[in-house]
Design a protein around this motif. Structure first.
Motif, PDB file in Angstrom:
ATOM      1  N   ALA A  10      50.231  32.275  32.022  1.00 32.65           N
ATOM      2  CA  ALA A  10      51.479  31.592  32.375  1.00 32.65           C
ATOM      3  C   ALA A  10      52.010  30.735  31.238  1.00 32.65           C
ATOM      4  O   ALA A  10      53.207  30.767  30.920  1.00 32.65           O
ATOM      5  CB  ALA A  10      51.257  30.748  33.629  1.00 32.65           C
ATOM      6  N   THR A 137      52.864  28.812  36.607  1.00 39.91           N
ATOM      7  CA  THR A 137      52.152  29.831  37.375  1.00 39.91           C
ATOM      8  C   THR A 137      52.614  31.198  36.891  1.00 39.91           C
ATOM      9  O   THR A 137      53.616  31.323  36.180  1.00 39.91           O
ATOM     10  CB  THR A 137      52.404  29.714  38.890  1.00 39.91           C
ATOM     11  OG1 THR A 137      53.804  29.909  39.150  1.00 39.91           O
ATOM     12  CG2 THR A 137      51.972  28.349  39.417  1.00 39.91           C
ATOM     13  N   THR A 147      56.818  25.384  37.431  1.00 38.98           N
ATOM     14  CA  THR A 147      56.927  24.877  38.799  1.00 38.98           C
ATOM     15  C   THR A 147      57.144  23.377  38.866  1.00 38.98           C
ATOM     16  O   THR A 147      57.824  22.886  39.772  1.00 38.98           O
ATOM     17  CB  THR A 147      55.665  25.231  39.598  1.00 38.98           C
ATOM     18  OG1 THR A 147      54.510  24.740  38.887  1.00 38.98           O
ATOM     19  CG2 THR A 147      55.541  26.738  39.778  1.00 38.98           C
ATOM     20  N   HIS A 271      52.145  20.876  43.512  1.00 38.53           N
ATOM     21  CA  HIS A 271      51.399  21.695  42.541  1.00 38.53           C
ATOM     22  C   HIS A 271      49.945  21.880  42.971  1.00 38.53           C
ATOM     23  O   HIS A 271      49.297  20.946  43.433  1.00 38.53           O
ATOM     24  CB  HIS A 271      51.437  21.047  41.162  1.00 38.53           C
ATOM     25  CG  HIS A 271      50.845  21.906  40.093  1.00 38.53           C
ATOM     26  ND1 HIS A 271      51.399  23.102  39.715  1.00 38.53           N
ATOM     27  CD2 HIS A 271      49.733  21.748  39.319  1.00 38.53           C
ATOM     28  CE1 HIS A 271      50.671  23.644  38.756  1.00 38.53           C
ATOM     29  NE2 HIS A 271      49.654  22.850  38.505  1.00 38.53           N
ATOM     30  N   SER A 274      45.169  24.194  38.258  1.00 35.12           N
ATOM     31  CA  SER A 274      44.653  25.397  37.603  1.00 35.12           C
ATOM     32  C   SER A 274      43.204  25.650  38.016  1.00 35.12           C
ATOM     33  O   SER A 274      42.764  26.810  38.076  1.00 35.12           O
ATOM     34  CB  SER A 274      44.755  25.255  36.086  1.00 35.12           C
ATOM     35  OG  SER A 274      44.052  24.109  35.637  1.00 35.12           O
ATOM     36  N   GLN A 277      43.452  27.479  41.196  1.00 35.72           N
ATOM     37  CA  GLN A 277      43.919  28.842  40.931  1.00 35.72           C
ATOM     38  C   GLN A 277      42.791  29.703  40.362  1.00 35.72           C
ATOM     39  O   GLN A 277      42.647  30.879  40.728  1.00 35.72           O
ATOM     40  CB  GLN A 277      45.105  28.806  39.973  1.00 35.72           C
ATOM     41  CG  GLN A 277      46.357  28.160  40.564  1.00 35.72           C
ATOM     42  CD  GLN A 277      47.490  28.066  39.558  1.00 35.72           C
ATOM     43  OE1 GLN A 277      47.841  29.041  38.903  1.00 35.72           O
ATOM     44  NE2 GLN A 277      48.081  26.879  39.421  1.00 35.72           N
TER      45      GLN A 277
END
Length: 322
Positions: A10, A137, A147, A271, A274, A277
Protein backbone atom coordinates in the motif's frame (compact mmCIF):
# COMPACT_ATOMS: atom_id res chain seq x y z
CA UNK A 1 15.33 11.22 -11.46
CA UNK A 2 15.19 7.44 -11.04
CA UNK A 3 13.44 5.69 -8.14
CA UNK A 4 13.40 2.06 -7.05
CA UNK A 5 10.40 1.27 -4.85
CA UNK A 6 11.26 -1.77 -2.76
CA UNK A 7 8.08 -3.14 -1.20
CA UNK A 8 5.11 -2.72 -3.53
CA UNK A 9 2.33 -2.82 -0.97
CA UNK A 10 0.00 0.00 0.00
CA UNK A 11 2.71 2.51 0.91
CA UNK A 12 5.00 1.55 -1.96
CA UNK A 13 2.28 1.96 -4.58
CA UNK A 14 1.26 5.32 -3.09
CA UNK A 15 4.87 6.54 -3.15
CA UNK A 16 5.32 5.28 -6.69
CA UNK A 17 2.24 7.22 -7.76
CA UNK A 18 3.64 10.33 -6.08
CA UNK A 19 6.95 10.06 -7.92
CA UNK A 20 5.29 9.30 -11.27
CA UNK A 21 2.92 12.24 -10.90
CA UNK A 22 5.91 14.57 -10.56
CA UNK A 23 7.80 13.22 -13.54
CA UNK A 24 9.95 10.63 -11.78
CA UNK A 25 11.18 7.48 -13.47
CA UNK A 26 9.84 4.68 -11.27
CA UNK A 27 10.70 0.99 -10.96
CA UNK A 28 9.00 -1.39 -8.55
CA UNK A 29 10.61 -4.44 -6.96
CA UNK A 30 7.74 -6.80 -6.15
CA UNK A 31 6.87 -10.39 -5.40
CA UNK A 32 5.45 -12.50 -8.20
CA UNK A 33 1.71 -12.01 -7.57
CA UNK A 34 1.99 -8.29 -6.96
CA UNK A 35 4.37 -7.87 -9.89
CA UNK A 36 1.88 -9.59 -12.18
CA UNK A 37 -1.01 -7.47 -10.87
CA UNK A 38 0.70 -4.13 -11.48
CA UNK A 39 2.16 -5.27 -14.82
CA UNK A 40 -1.38 -6.16 -15.91
CA UNK A 41 -3.46 -3.39 -14.33
CA UNK A 42 -1.07 -0.52 -13.70
CA UNK A 43 -1.31 1.26 -10.34
CA UNK A 44 -3.90 3.51 -8.69
CA UNK A 45 -3.82 5.82 -5.68
CA UNK A 46 -7.26 6.57 -4.25
CA UNK A 47 -8.77 7.76 -0.98
CA UNK A 48 -7.61 10.99 0.62
CA UNK A 49 -5.71 13.62 -1.40
CA UNK A 50 -5.12 13.53 -5.15
CA UNK A 51 -6.12 10.42 -7.08
CA UNK A 52 -3.76 8.98 -9.69
CA UNK A 53 -3.82 6.14 -12.16
CA UNK A 54 -0.85 4.99 -14.25
CA UNK A 55 -0.85 2.34 -16.95
CA UNK A 56 1.85 -0.37 -16.96
CA UNK A 57 3.86 1.33 -19.71
CA UNK A 58 4.60 4.26 -17.35
CA UNK A 59 6.88 2.29 -15.00
CA UNK A 60 9.07 -0.81 -14.74
CA UNK A 61 8.49 -3.88 -12.57
CA UNK A 62 11.20 -6.30 -11.43
CA UNK A 63 11.17 -9.52 -9.44
CA UNK A 64 14.92 -10.06 -9.60
CA UNK A 65 17.74 -7.58 -8.90
CA UNK A 66 19.80 -9.19 -11.65
CA UNK A 67 17.26 -7.91 -14.20
CA UNK A 68 17.82 -4.27 -13.22
CA UNK A 69 20.01 -1.95 -15.29
CA UNK A 70 23.37 -0.86 -13.89
CA UNK A 71 24.04 2.61 -12.51
CA UNK A 72 20.32 3.41 -12.66
CA UNK A 73 18.82 4.58 -9.38
CA UNK A 74 19.15 7.90 -7.57
CA UNK A 75 16.88 6.86 -4.70
CA UNK A 76 15.69 3.59 -3.20
CA UNK A 77 12.45 3.98 -1.24
CA UNK A 78 12.02 1.12 1.23
CA UNK A 79 8.32 0.47 1.82
CA UNK A 80 8.47 -3.18 2.86
CA UNK A 81 7.70 -4.66 6.24
CA UNK A 82 10.55 -4.25 8.74
CA UNK A 83 10.84 -8.04 8.86
CA UNK A 84 12.42 -7.89 5.39
CA UNK A 85 15.16 -5.36 6.21
CA UNK A 86 17.99 -7.86 6.72
CA UNK A 87 17.33 -9.45 3.34
CA UNK A 88 16.75 -6.18 1.47
CA UNK A 89 19.83 -4.44 2.86
CA UNK A 90 22.05 -7.39 1.97
CA UNK A 91 20.53 -7.72 -1.50
CA UNK A 92 21.04 -4.03 -2.25
CA UNK A 93 24.65 -4.31 -1.16
CA UNK A 94 25.23 -7.38 -3.32
CA UNK A 95 23.65 -5.54 -6.26
CA UNK A 96 24.98 -2.07 -5.49
CA UNK A 97 25.98 -1.68 -9.11
CA UNK A 98 22.32 -0.82 -9.87
CA UNK A 99 22.76 2.33 -7.74
CA UNK A 100 24.39 5.57 -8.78
CA UNK A 101 27.45 6.50 -6.74
CA UNK A 102 25.55 9.13 -4.74
CA UNK A 103 22.29 7.15 -4.42
CA UNK A 104 20.30 7.54 -1.21
CA UNK A 105 18.11 5.03 0.64
CA UNK A 106 14.97 6.29 2.40
CA UNK A 107 13.13 3.96 4.78
CA UNK A 108 9.33 4.39 5.07
CA UNK A 109 8.49 1.98 7.90
CA UNK A 110 7.02 1.65 11.36
CA UNK A 111 9.35 1.45 14.32
CA UNK A 112 12.67 2.96 15.36
CA UNK A 113 16.28 2.29 14.24
CA UNK A 114 15.20 0.64 10.99
CA UNK A 115 18.28 2.15 9.38
CA UNK A 116 20.58 -0.16 11.35
CA UNK A 117 20.51 -3.12 8.90
CA UNK A 118 21.32 -0.76 6.00
CA UNK A 119 24.17 0.92 7.89
CA UNK A 120 25.97 -2.43 7.93
CA UNK A 121 26.51 -2.00 4.19
CA UNK A 122 26.07 1.70 3.34
CA UNK A 123 27.61 4.85 4.81
CA UNK A 124 25.49 6.93 7.18
CA UNK A 125 25.27 9.84 4.73
CA UNK A 126 23.37 7.58 2.31
CA UNK A 127 20.67 6.17 4.62
CA UNK A 128 17.64 8.23 5.65
CA UNK A 129 14.31 7.53 7.32
CA UNK A 130 10.74 8.80 7.18
CA UNK A 131 8.06 9.34 9.80
CA UNK A 132 4.67 8.37 8.37
CA UNK A 133 1.42 8.89 10.27
CA UNK A 134 -0.80 8.32 7.28
CA UNK A 135 -2.95 5.22 6.92
CA UNK A 136 -2.69 3.17 3.71
CA UNK A 137 -4.59 0.05 2.73
CA UNK A 138 -4.51 -2.08 -0.41
CA UNK A 139 -8.05 -3.08 -1.50
CA UNK A 140 -6.52 -4.77 -4.54
CA UNK A 141 -2.91 -5.69 -5.24
CA UNK A 142 -2.41 -2.75 -7.63
CA UNK A 143 -4.39 -0.13 -5.66
CA UNK A 144 -3.32 1.98 -2.68
CA UNK A 145 -6.02 3.75 -0.68
CA UNK A 146 -5.10 6.54 1.74
CA UNK A 147 -7.57 6.14 4.58
CA UNK A 148 -6.39 8.54 7.30
CA UNK A 149 -3.88 11.33 7.72
CA UNK A 150 -2.95 13.36 10.77
CA UNK A 151 0.53 14.90 10.19
CA UNK A 152 2.97 15.44 7.29
CA UNK A 153 5.35 12.70 6.17
CA UNK A 154 8.75 13.76 7.53
CA UNK A 155 12.10 12.86 5.94
CA UNK A 156 15.49 13.13 7.61
CA UNK A 157 18.43 11.31 9.16
CA UNK A 158 18.85 9.55 12.50
CA UNK A 159 22.64 9.69 12.20
CA UNK A 160 25.24 12.20 13.41
CA UNK A 161 28.28 13.70 11.72
CA UNK A 162 31.73 13.33 13.28
CA UNK A 163 31.15 16.59 15.19
CA UNK A 164 27.86 15.23 16.59
CA UNK A 165 25.49 17.20 14.39
CA UNK A 166 22.53 15.54 12.71
CA UNK A 167 23.25 14.71 9.08
CA UNK A 168 21.44 17.23 6.89
CA UNK A 169 18.11 16.33 5.33
CA UNK A 170 18.92 18.37 2.20
CA UNK A 171 19.80 15.32 0.05
CA UNK A 172 16.23 14.00 0.44
CA UNK A 173 14.43 17.35 0.21
CA UNK A 174 13.62 16.73 -3.46
CA UNK A 175 11.75 13.53 -2.55
CA UNK A 176 9.81 15.29 0.19
CA UNK A 177 8.83 18.02 -2.25
CA UNK A 178 7.64 15.46 -4.82
CA UNK A 179 5.49 13.73 -2.20
CA UNK A 180 4.09 17.07 -1.07
CA UNK A 181 3.42 18.27 -4.60
CA UNK A 182 1.61 15.00 -5.32
CA UNK A 183 -0.93 15.94 -2.65
CA UNK A 184 0.34 14.19 0.50
CA UNK A 185 1.77 16.77 2.94
CA UNK A 186 5.50 16.21 3.44
CA UNK A 187 8.45 18.10 4.94
CA UNK A 188 12.06 17.51 5.94
CA UNK A 189 13.38 17.80 9.49
CA UNK A 190 16.67 17.75 11.38
CA UNK A 191 14.85 16.33 14.44
CA UNK A 192 13.54 13.11 12.96
CA UNK A 193 14.39 11.08 16.07
CA UNK A 194 11.97 13.18 18.15
CA UNK A 195 9.18 12.64 15.64
CA UNK A 196 9.89 8.92 15.29
CA UNK A 197 9.66 8.53 19.06
CA UNK A 198 6.36 10.38 18.91
CA UNK A 199 5.24 7.80 16.38
CA UNK A 200 6.59 5.00 18.54
CA UNK A 201 4.40 6.24 21.38
CA UNK A 202 1.41 6.21 19.03
CA UNK A 203 2.11 2.86 17.36
CA UNK A 204 3.26 0.94 20.43
CA UNK A 205 0.15 1.96 22.37
CA UNK A 206 -2.36 1.35 19.57
CA UNK A 207 -1.11 -1.23 17.06
CA UNK A 208 -0.63 -4.37 19.13
CA UNK A 209 -3.54 -3.76 21.49
CA UNK A 210 -5.91 -3.09 18.58
CA UNK A 211 -4.67 -6.29 16.95
CA UNK A 212 -5.09 -8.39 20.09
CA UNK A 213 -8.64 -7.07 20.64
CA UNK A 214 -9.50 -6.99 16.90
CA UNK A 215 -10.76 -3.39 17.00
CA UNK A 216 -10.01 -0.05 15.35
CA UNK A 217 -8.05 2.69 17.12
CA UNK A 218 -11.12 4.59 18.27
CA UNK A 219 -12.60 1.67 20.21
CA UNK A 220 -9.49 1.53 22.38
CA UNK A 221 -10.25 4.89 24.01
CA UNK A 222 -13.86 3.99 24.77
CA UNK A 223 -13.00 1.48 27.49
CA UNK A 224 -11.38 2.29 30.83
CA UNK A 225 -9.45 -0.99 30.86
CA UNK A 226 -7.81 -0.48 27.48
CA UNK A 227 -7.05 3.13 28.42
CA UNK A 228 -5.21 1.91 31.53
CA UNK A 229 -3.13 -0.47 29.40
CA UNK A 230 -2.27 2.25 26.86
CA UNK A 231 -1.35 4.72 29.61
CA UNK A 232 1.05 2.20 31.13
CA UNK A 233 2.63 1.45 27.74
CA UNK A 234 3.15 5.19 27.21
CA UNK A 235 4.65 5.65 30.69
CA UNK A 236 7.13 2.84 30.13
CA UNK A 237 8.20 4.29 26.78
CA UNK A 238 8.83 7.71 28.33
CA UNK A 239 10.96 6.04 31.01
CA UNK A 240 12.97 4.23 28.31
CA UNK A 241 13.46 7.43 26.32
CA UNK A 242 14.72 9.23 29.41
CA UNK A 243 17.16 6.43 30.27
CA UNK A 244 18.44 6.20 26.67
CA UNK A 245 18.71 10.00 26.32
CA UNK A 246 16.11 10.30 23.58
CA UNK A 247 13.62 13.14 23.46
CA UNK A 248 10.27 13.72 21.82
CA UNK A 249 7.84 16.62 21.52
CA UNK A 250 6.38 16.22 25.02
CA UNK A 251 8.14 16.31 28.38
CA UNK A 252 5.86 13.95 30.30
CA UNK A 253 3.50 11.03 29.65
CA UNK A 254 0.62 13.21 30.81
CA UNK A 255 1.36 15.86 28.17
CA UNK A 256 1.37 13.24 25.46
CA UNK A 257 -1.75 11.47 26.73
CA UNK A 258 -3.68 14.74 26.52
CA UNK A 259 -3.10 15.10 22.75
CA UNK A 260 -3.25 11.32 22.23
CA UNK A 261 -6.84 11.11 23.41
CA UNK A 262 -8.04 14.54 22.23
CA UNK A 263 -6.58 14.58 18.69
CA UNK A 264 -4.41 11.67 17.56
CA UNK A 265 -6.90 8.86 18.14
CA UNK A 266 -9.98 10.85 17.04
CA UNK A 267 -8.18 11.83 13.81
CA UNK A 268 -7.58 8.15 13.03
CA UNK A 269 -10.62 6.69 14.81
CA UNK A 270 -11.63 4.14 12.16
CA UNK A 271 -8.13 2.97 11.24
CA UNK A 272 -7.19 -0.66 11.83
CA UNK A 273 -3.52 -1.10 12.55
CA UNK A 274 -1.03 -2.69 10.20
CA UNK A 275 -0.40 -5.22 12.98
CA UNK A 276 -4.04 -6.28 12.85
CA UNK A 277 -3.95 -6.37 9.04
CA UNK A 278 -0.86 -8.62 9.17
CA UNK A 279 -2.52 -11.00 11.63
CA UNK A 280 -5.64 -11.21 9.47
CA UNK A 281 -3.38 -12.23 6.58
CA UNK A 282 -1.44 -14.63 8.84
CA UNK A 283 1.77 -12.69 8.24
CA UNK A 284 4.54 -11.96 10.73
CA UNK A 285 4.07 -8.51 12.28
CA UNK A 286 6.50 -5.64 12.87
CA UNK A 287 6.27 -5.99 16.65
CA UNK A 288 10.06 -6.42 16.98
CA UNK A 289 10.73 -2.87 15.78
CA UNK A 290 7.86 -1.45 17.85
CA UNK A 291 7.38 -2.74 21.39
CA UNK A 292 10.31 -5.09 20.81
CA UNK A 293 12.65 -2.09 20.43
CA UNK A 294 11.24 -0.59 23.65
CA UNK A 295 11.94 -3.88 25.44
CA UNK A 296 15.47 -4.03 24.00
CA UNK A 297 16.29 -0.54 25.26
CA UNK A 298 14.52 -1.16 28.57
CA UNK A 299 16.67 -4.20 29.23
CA UNK A 300 19.80 -2.34 28.16
CA UNK A 301 19.16 0.55 30.56
CA UNK A 302 17.46 -1.33 33.39
CA UNK A 303 13.97 0.13 32.90
CA UNK A 304 10.80 -1.76 33.86
CA UNK A 305 8.89 -2.50 30.63
CA UNK A 306 6.70 -5.34 31.84
CA UNK A 307 3.48 -4.14 30.17
CA UNK A 308 5.28 -3.78 26.84
CA UNK A 309 6.65 -7.31 27.37
CA UNK A 310 3.17 -8.69 28.02
CA UNK A 311 1.76 -7.07 24.87
CA UNK A 312 4.78 -8.24 22.87
CA UNK A 313 4.41 -11.81 24.11
CA UNK A 314 0.70 -11.87 23.24
CA UNK A 315 1.42 -10.81 19.65
CA UNK A 316 4.22 -13.37 19.39
CA UNK A 317 1.83 -16.04 20.66
CA UNK A 318 -0.76 -15.11 18.02
CA UNK A 319 1.76 -15.18 15.17
CA UNK A 320 3.57 -18.32 16.35
CA UNK A 321 1.73 -20.54 13.87
CA UNK A 322 2.10 -18.21 10.85
Amino acid sequence: MNFLINGSGAIGIALGASMLSQGGDVSFYARDKTAQAIKTNGIKRIGLFNHYEFTPDKFEVYTDYDEMPKNKFDFVLIASKTTANDDISKSLFLHKDILKSDAKIIIFQNGFANDEPYLRYFSKDKVFCARVITGFTRPERHISEITVHTQPILLGSLQKTDDNKTISSKPVAVVSKMINDSGIPSETTEDLDKFLWAKMLYNCALNPLGAILNVNYGKLMENDYSIKIMNKLIEEIFNVMKAANYKTNWETPEEYQKIFYSKLIPDTYNHRSSTLQDIKKKQKTEIDTLNGKVIELGEKYGVDVNVNKTIYNLIKTIEADF
